[in-house]
Design an enzyme around this catalytic site. Structure first.
Site, mmCIF file in Angstrom:
data_model
loop_
_atom_site.group_PDB
_atom_site.id
_atom_site.type_symbol
_atom_site.label_atom_id
_atom_site.label_comp_id
_atom_site.label_asym_id
_atom_site.label_seq_id
_atom_site.Cartn_x
_atom_site.Cartn_y
_atom_site.Cartn_z
ATOM 1 N N ARG A 1 45.857 83.914 61.523
ATOM 2 C CA ARG A 1 44.821 83.703 62.535
ATOM 3 C C ARG A 1 45.395 83.166 63.831
ATOM 4 N NH1 ARG A 1 42.077 86.161 64.886
ATOM 5 N NH2 ARG A 1 41.419 87.006 62.884
ATOM 6 N N GLU B 1 42.456 77.182 103.635
ATOM 7 C CA GLU B 1 41.196 77.893 103.427
ATOM 8 C C GLU B 1 40.369 77.837 104.704
ATOM 9 O OE1 GLU B 1 38.064 77.715 99.863
ATOM 10 O OE2 GLU B 1 37.912 75.984 101.208
#
Length: 282
Positions: A101, A197
């Site tokens: 798993r 930004e």
């Protein structure tokens, strides 16, 4: 680019944590199987996928039982078809089942990221744009996911808060201006990339004047992006961000921006569908 040693250490630690949470103080179901039984297994993909995560699978089996041997039929970055054999394994049956798993979780999650990135990158292959990931990653899995991004043909933005500057609205407010923030960034770490930004053409002009290396165009219209590309003319790299979806991706890429950053490359993960089958060898 993620430094190789940093990625290796992260992989060892992340795999160990994934095994601790799965195995705990022992796999009691695997104890039903005779300790000396040796088995073979095979892992296939049930759907088309770009493969990523071989080293994580290998690390899982190494930590569970180094006697397990793996034989791979694919490399990271390969496109696999439904029902294709990805790898086969041989070793103690208990170990194969204990590792199953965790190994599949890593491979299917990272292959899911790579597959998503490949789909995005193919859509803009006719342009010169580079698609970038972001820091919107699953907690504790950033370096693994950023590695998978590159397997899918996209690129890494900064790894974290330490390797490049990204000056946003709140940083600008705290510093007093874009000029002050960029000047301080150059003083603190000369040579490190400085990105700013911006939300409008006035802030774009300020970032250019301050000497930013990269200017982020946040939520700019297509028309304003095209004007920004013409205005900068190579004086700084331009990165489009915000509002990126299936409808806007290609038109934004065609404006001529250098980069498009997309949080969905890593934060909206759909794992690839994989399956393991075991057979007894002796």
């Amino acid at each position: 680019m993620i430094p190789a040693e940093l990625l290796r250490q992260s992989r060892i630690e992340s795999v160990a944590q994934s095994l601790r949470e799965d195995i705990g103080d022992g796999d009691i179901t695997a104890m039903l199987i005779p300790e000396d039984r040796v088995s073979r297994g095979r892992v296939i993909t049930r759907e088309e996928a770009i493969i990523a995560g071989r080293a994580w699978v290998e690390e899982v089996f190494r930590q569970v039982d180094p006697r397990v041997t793996l034989t791979w039929n694919v490399n990271d970055g390969d496109r696999a078809n439904p029902d294709q054999l990805l790898f086969s394994m041989e070793g103690p049956a208990r170990s194969l089942l204990t590792a199953e798993r965790s190994a599949l979780n890593w491979l299917q999650m990272l292959s899911g990221v790579a597959t998503t990135c490949a789909a995005y990158s193919q859509r803009v292959a006719h342009t010169g744009v580079q698609l970038l990931d972001t820091r919107k990653t699953l907690p504790g899995l950033r370096l693994a996911q950023k590695y998978a991004v590159t397997c899918g043909g996209c690129h890494n933005h900064r790894i974290g808060l330490w390797d490049a500057f990204l000056i946003k609205e709140n940083h600008i407010a705290a510093c007093g201006s874009i000029a002050n923030a960029v000047a301080e960034a150059h003083r603190i770490a000369p040579g490190r990339p400085v990105e700013v930004e911006t939300e409008n053409s006035d802030e774009l002009e300020q970032a250019l004047a301050a000497g930013a290396d990269i200017i982020m165009l946040d939520e700019f219209s297509l028309a304003d992006m095209k004007k920004a590309v013409a205005r900068t003319a190579g004086a700084a790299k331009l990165e489009a961000s915000g509002g990126i979806n299936n409808d806007t991706l290609v038109p934004i890429a065609e404006t001529g921006v250098d980069y498009i950053s997309i949080g969905a490359l890593t934060k909206d993960v759909r794992a690839a569908d994989l399956s393991m089958r075991l057979e007894t060898a002796g």
